[in-house]
Design an enzyme around this catalytic site. Structure first.
Site, PDB file in Angstrom:
ATOM      1  CD  GLU A   1      -2.794  -1.287   0.086  1.00  0.00           C
ATOM      2  OE1 GLU A   1      -3.095  -0.251  -0.542  1.00  0.00           O
ATOM      3  OE2 GLU A   1      -3.193  -2.409  -0.272  1.00  0.00           O
TER       4      GLU A   1
ATOM      5  CB  CYS B   1      -1.672   6.711   2.922  1.00  0.00           C
ATOM      6  SG  CYS B   1      -2.726   5.708   3.947  1.00  0.00           S
TER       7      CYS B   1
HETATM    8  P1  NAD Z   1       9.118   5.087   3.153  1.00  0.00           P
HETATM    9  O1  NAD Z   1       8.916   4.380   1.850  1.00  0.00           O
HETATM   10  O2  NAD Z   1      10.143   6.142   3.195  1.00  0.00           O
HETATM   11  O3  NAD Z   1       9.524   4.031   4.271  1.00  0.00           O
HETATM   12  C1  NAD Z   1       8.740   2.888   4.519  1.00  0.00           C
HETATM   13  C2  NAD Z   1       9.639   1.809   5.072  1.00  0.00           C
HETATM   14  O4  NAD Z   1      10.486   1.348   4.030  1.00  0.00           O
HETATM   15  C3  NAD Z   1      10.571   2.259   6.204  1.00  0.00           C
HETATM   16  O5  NAD Z   1      10.640   1.253   7.180  1.00  0.00           O
HETATM   17  C4  NAD Z   1      11.893   2.404   5.496  1.00  0.00           C
HETATM   18  O6  NAD Z   1      13.000   2.281   6.346  1.00  0.00           O
HETATM   19  C5  NAD Z   1      11.812   1.255   4.525  1.00  0.00           C
HETATM   20  N1  NAD Z   1      12.739   1.290   3.390  1.00  0.00           N
HETATM   21  C6  NAD Z   1      13.213   2.353   2.734  1.00  0.00           C
HETATM   22  N2  NAD Z   1      14.014   1.955   1.710  1.00  0.00           N
HETATM   23  C7  NAD Z   1      14.015   0.602   1.741  1.00  0.00           C
HETATM   24  C8  NAD Z   1      14.628  -0.415   0.941  1.00  0.00           C
HETATM   25  N3  NAD Z   1      15.405  -0.103  -0.095  1.00  0.00           N
HETATM   26  N4  NAD Z   1      14.393  -1.695   1.250  1.00  0.00           N
HETATM   27  C9  NAD Z   1      13.592  -2.026   2.290  1.00  0.00           C
HETATM   28  N5  NAD Z   1      12.990  -1.120   3.080  1.00  0.00           N
HETATM   29  C10 NAD Z   1      13.197   0.175   2.805  1.00  0.00           C
HETATM   30  O7  NAD Z   1       7.684   5.611   3.643  1.00  0.00           O
HETATM   31  P2  NAD Z   1       7.340   6.449   4.975  1.00  0.00           P
HETATM   32  O8  NAD Z   1       7.887   7.827   4.813  1.00  0.00           O
HETATM   33  O9  NAD Z   1       7.680   5.705   6.196  1.00  0.00           O
HETATM   34  O10 NAD Z   1       5.748   6.497   4.884  1.00  0.00           O
HETATM   35  C11 NAD Z   1       5.087   7.444   4.127  1.00  0.00           C
HETATM   36  C12 NAD Z   1       4.510   6.850   2.875  1.00  0.00           C
HETATM   37  O11 NAD Z   1       3.705   5.737   3.228  1.00  0.00           O
HETATM   38  C13 NAD Z   1       3.592   7.809   2.145  1.00  0.00           C
HETATM   39  O12 NAD Z   1       3.839   7.746   0.760  1.00  0.00           O
HETATM   40  C14 NAD Z   1       2.200   7.281   2.476  1.00  0.00           C
HETATM   41  O13 NAD Z   1       1.210   7.617   1.537  1.00  0.00           O
HETATM   42  C15 NAD Z   1       2.456   5.815   2.546  1.00  0.00           C
HETATM   43  N6  NAD Z   1       1.415   5.115   3.324  1.00  0.00           N
HETATM   44  C16 NAD Z   1       0.478   4.419   2.639  1.00  0.00           C
HETATM   45  C17 NAD Z   1      -0.552   3.769   3.308  1.00  0.00           C
HETATM   46  C18 NAD Z   1      -1.603   3.004   2.538  1.00  0.00           C
HETATM   47  O14 NAD Z   1      -2.322   2.215   3.154  1.00  0.00           O
HETATM   48  N7  NAD Z   1      -1.727   3.202   1.245  1.00  0.00           N
HETATM   49  C19 NAD Z   1      -0.619   3.847   4.702  1.00  0.00           C
HETATM   50  C20 NAD Z   1       0.365   4.561   5.381  1.00  0.00           C
HETATM   51  C21 NAD Z   1       1.385   5.192   4.675  1.00  0.00           C
END
Ligand code: NAD
Length: 542
Positions: free
Chosen positions: A293, A327
């Site tokens: 998501e 989100c």
């Molecule tokens: P992000 O993508 O920066 O980080 C998410 C996770 O991914 C973190 O734990 C991060 O450390 C990890 N990560 C980063 N690079 C990685 C890699 N190369 N390999 C593995 N893991 C990695 O997102 P964020 O800033 O924590 O969250 C915000 C985003 O999440 C927004 O875009 C928001 O819309 C989305 N979000 C979506 C939903 C939904 O249900 N659609 C819900 C909540 C948040």
């Protein structure tokens, strides 16, 4: 052995406590906030049930007062990631063989612990670590987390009872096998409940996980892990591995036993993981399930028949609750020119009343954004809007990161329906408004549908029910969660299963049985009582 066929009843949603001044829950919470502020903790990795400390550490700081350290955490190196994978694989046999009712019992026990003994602990950790006010913490860290746990036990019981008929001379069964291998769970900072569910949904169905939590939500996520252990989760079923996302992601994806990824976060990260998996496909034992998501650019379309007050309040809450870091937050709004002067007045009035500041002051509606990177990113958008001839900032527009990462809730009005802030996810307290001519509603619906690559949530405000129905139809693919006369945030487990399509993810609907189906690989078993003894068909023997 107790071999009863068991059904968990449909649970009710966890009641949201009010935290009025002087109430028991408020007193307990205030005490716990002070306790956590005074006592920074250490956050180790938890691998195979054991605490692991490494050479590399980082600090967990409060977004709204970034000099305040809440915890020191240990970061994984490649060695610990590999240990986590091994622990998950080792735990797979015992966990997947265990009766599913025992697995469900552990989820239900965790729900009870959060509902009672650890309610204020989870709320305080989420408030301090992720800068949520009391209400935002309560609906996330407590209520939604509990709902996910309880409803998943119920949904699992519905899935397990789905059995084919057994006709004369045969017995047919479906065995709902967990995936073969381990599941990589990657959680975002913004919802404690999502971090819980990303692990506990696959775990409910018999899988084991390697969990990469976001570094900016470690305090609440570590406590979650401890609660799961106290609830009886066997060692190695979930392995808690903080550290660098790129290193952990790369190491995990190199394992041939990767059975699935359960992800919530940005498009950038999910796309990267998907690409890496596809490049290494021949190397995996099964096709890994990819469930993600991602982002949103959620809309509100206002019809001329709408109520001004309802639109203004829902736009304000939908856009600015938890600083727009949902989100599902409203970030673009289409308003008819006939209503705009009144809606604008109302939005300005609410804005001048709502306060921003530390989570410890319960009168603050707005708190800080999560970290400096996020602050700078949001401020870049505000400066872009400020410099543009096609945009006017009518509310907010400023930020200050000296004490905490505070960005004023900002409303931009643009004359360009494809303005940058109408299209791109900002993930902060920024709402952009496009004012349309009343007679151009049809065109506006088309614009709304085609303006951003996302398809997560959207809302229509209209007292004309026929118009609302037609918008719902025409915007079928614009939102996976569509609201009529309500803000497009605040989905509740069991009532509004959540997720969107297009660039917003794989739409596997957390908070419904759809998601659980992704964590099983059914095996069909047929037993015949009278095996054939003659190769010819009957008519051949006449
Ligand atoms: P992000 O993508 O920066 O980080 C998410 C996770 O991914 C973190 O734990 C991060 O450390 C990890 N990560 C980063 N690079 C990685 C890699 N190369 N390999 C593995 N893991 C990695 O997102 P964020 O800033 O924590 O969250 C915000 C985003 O999440 C927004 O875009 C928001 O819309 C989305 N979000 C979506 C939903 C939904 O249900 N659609 C819900 C909540 C948040």
């Amino acid at each position: 052995m107790n071999n009863a066929i068991y059904n968990f009843l449909l649970p009710s949603n966890e009641p949201v406590l009010e935290y009025k001044k002087g109430s028991n829950e408020r007193i307990l919470l205030e005490k716990e906030l002070q306790r956590q502020l005074r006592n920074p903790i250490e956050i180790p990795l938890i691998i195979g049930g054991k605490e692991v400390r490494t050479q590399q550490t980082g600090l967990v700081k409060m977004p709204h007062r970034h000099t305040q350290v809440l915890a020191t955490y240990y970061k994984a190196s490649e060695k610990e990631v590999k240990m986590g994978i091994k622990a998950a694989l080792d735990a797979h046999r015992i966990w997947s063989d265990l009766s599913w009712t025992i697995r469900a019992a552990i989820l239900l026990k965790a729900a009870e612990l959060i509902s009672g003994k650890y309610r204020e602990l989870m709320n305080a950790a989420t408030m301090l670590g992720q800068s949520k006010n009391i209400y935002q913490a309560e609906i996330d860290a407590v209520c939604e987390t509990i709902d996910f746990l309880k409803f998943n036990a119920f949904f699992a019981s519905r899935i397990y009872e789905m059995q084919p008929s057994s006709t004369f001379n045969q017995l047919n069964k479906m065995e709902f096998r967990p995936l073969e291998g381990f599941v990589f769970t990657v959680s975002p900072f913004n919802f404690t409940s999502i971090a819980s569910n990303l692990n506990m949904a696959p775990v409910m169905m018999g899988n084991t996980t390697v969990w990469k939590p976001a570094s900016t939500s470690l305090l609440s996520n570590y406590y979650l892990m401890k609660i799961f252990q106290e609830a009886g989760l066997p060692d190695g079923v979930i392995n808690f591995i903080p550290g660098s996302g790129s290193m952990i992601g790369k190491t995990v994806l190199e394992s041939p036993d990767l059975a699935g990824i359960h992800f919530t976060g940005s498009n950038e990260t999910f796309n990267h993981l998907w690409n890496q998996v596809s490049l290494q496909l021949p190397h995996y034992k099964s096709y890994p399930r990819l469930i993600g998501e991602t982002g949103g650019k959620n809309f509100m379309i206002v019809h001329p028949s709408a109520s001004v007050q309802e639109v203004a309040v829902n736009a304000y809450r939908g856009a600015f609750e938890f600083q727009g870091q949902k989100c599902s937050a409203v970030s673009r709004m289409y308003v008819p020119v006939s209503l705009w002067p009144d809606i604008k007045t109302e939005l300005i009035k609410i804005s001048s009343d709502a306060k921003m500041g530390d989570v410890l002051d319960p009168l603050n509606f707005i708190n800080a954004v999560i970290d400096e990177g996020s602050f700078d990113n949001i401020m870049d958008y505000l400066r872009y809007a400020e410099a543009s001839k096609m945009a006017e900032i009518i509310v907010g527009g400023h930020g200050d990161k000296q004490v905490g990462y505070f960005v004023e809730p900002t409303i931009i009005v643009t004359t360009d329906p494809k303005f940058k802030t109408m299209e791109e996810e900002i993930f902060g307290p920024v709402l952009t408004v496009f004012v349309y001519q009343d007679e151009k509603l049809d065109e506006t619906i088309e614009l709304c549908n085609a303006t951003s690559p996302y398809g997560l949530t959207g809302a229509v405000f209209s007292r004309d029910r026929v118009v609302a129905a037609s918008m719902c139809e025409r915007l079928r693919y614009a939102a996976g969660n569509f609201y009529i006369n309500d803000k497009p945030t605040g989905a509740i487990v069991g009532l509004q299963p959540f997720g969107g399509s297009r660039a917003s993810g794989t739409n596997d609907k957390a908070g419904g049985e759809f998601n659980l189906f992704r964590w099983i690989s059914p095996r069909t078993i047929k037993e015949t009582f009278q095996p054939a003894t003659e190769y010819r068909y009957n008519y051949m023997m006449e």
